[in-house]
Design a protein around this motif. Structure first.
Motif, PDB file in Angstrom:
ATOM      1  N   ASP A   1      -0.806  62.339  44.162  1.00 54.25           N
ATOM      2  CA  ASP A   1      -2.197  61.987  43.876  1.00 54.25           C
ATOM      3  C   ASP A   1      -2.257  61.306  42.512  1.00 54.25           C
ATOM      4  N   GLY A   2      -1.847  60.026  42.468  1.00 51.64           N
ATOM      5  CA  GLY A   2      -1.929  59.247  41.250  1.00 51.64           C
ATOM      6  C   GLY A   2      -0.780  59.429  40.275  1.00 51.64           C
ATOM      7  N   LYS A   3       0.211  60.239  40.597  1.00 51.26           N
ATOM      8  CA  LYS A   3       1.295  60.517  39.653  1.00 51.26           C
ATOM      9  C   LYS A   3       2.663  60.074  40.166  1.00 51.26           C
ATOM     10  N   ALA A   4       2.694  59.183  41.135  1.00 50.41           N
ATOM     11  CA  ALA A   4       3.972  58.763  41.722  1.00 50.41           C
ATOM     12  C   ALA A   4       4.898  58.145  40.678  1.00 50.41           C
TER      13      ALA A   4
ATOM     14  N   ASN B   1       1.373  56.952  46.033  1.00 53.29           N
ATOM     15  CA  ASN B   1       0.107  57.459  45.503  1.00 53.29           C
ATOM     16  C   ASN B   1      -0.903  57.413  46.637  1.00 53.29           C
TER      17      ASN B   1
END
Length: 157
Positions: free
Chosen positions: A11-14, A63
């Motif tokens: 969730d946005g941290k890939a 993400n």
């Protein structure tokens, strides 16, 4: 081309997670980064997917949003050659995460790992059932696996 490639949903941290993993494991590299364009669904310019390799194994980090999260039901087992490698990976991967029993941990992104010395696998393949049971019993008492303690359990009469 690799037949099966694990995809990890973040969730946005890939990109942050991939930077973390490639900094920990030797022989790691970022292969490709694809960013969202005008059509989304993510914000233009942000990372959509990152392809990366750890010791020749390709992974993809996506993400995808908050819809899905990681579970210990799936984990990555890392075979370690010695106690120093076990210790280093255990500390680095568990930083900001959770240490569990039997060599398992969950990293700060929620991905589960099993940090396993190859000596443990060798002991568990021994034909002497009493030895393997002692090793298993010793392992069940540990968080991070300790080769010396496992070996002592294996060699005990």
């Amino acid at each position: 081309m690799q037949k099966i490639t694990p995809h990890l949903w973040f969730d946005g941290k890939a990109e942050e997670a991939v930077d973390f993993y490639t900094s920990i494991f030797k022989n790691s590299t970022i292969v490709n980064v694809v960013r969202y364009g005008e059509t989304g669904p993510g914000e233009k310019g942000t990372v959509m997917v990152v392809a990366f390799q750890i010791d020749g194994q390709t992974f993809v980090a996506l993400n995808g949003g908050p819809q899905f999260t990681f579970s210990p039901a799936i984990s990555f087992a890392v075979n370690c050659e010695n106690q120093e490698e076990v210790d280093a990976l255990w500390e680095k991967l568990s930083e900001g995460g959770e240490k569990h029993s039997c060599g398992w941990l969950q990293d700060k992104y929620g991905v589960s790992w099993q940090i396993i010395p190859s000596a443990f696998i060798e002991m568990m393949h021994d034909k002497d059932v009493a030895k393997t049971q002692r090793v298993m019993q010793a392992m069940m008492q540990m968080q991070k696996l300790d080769i010396k303690t496992l070996r002592e359990a294996f060699d005990r009469e």
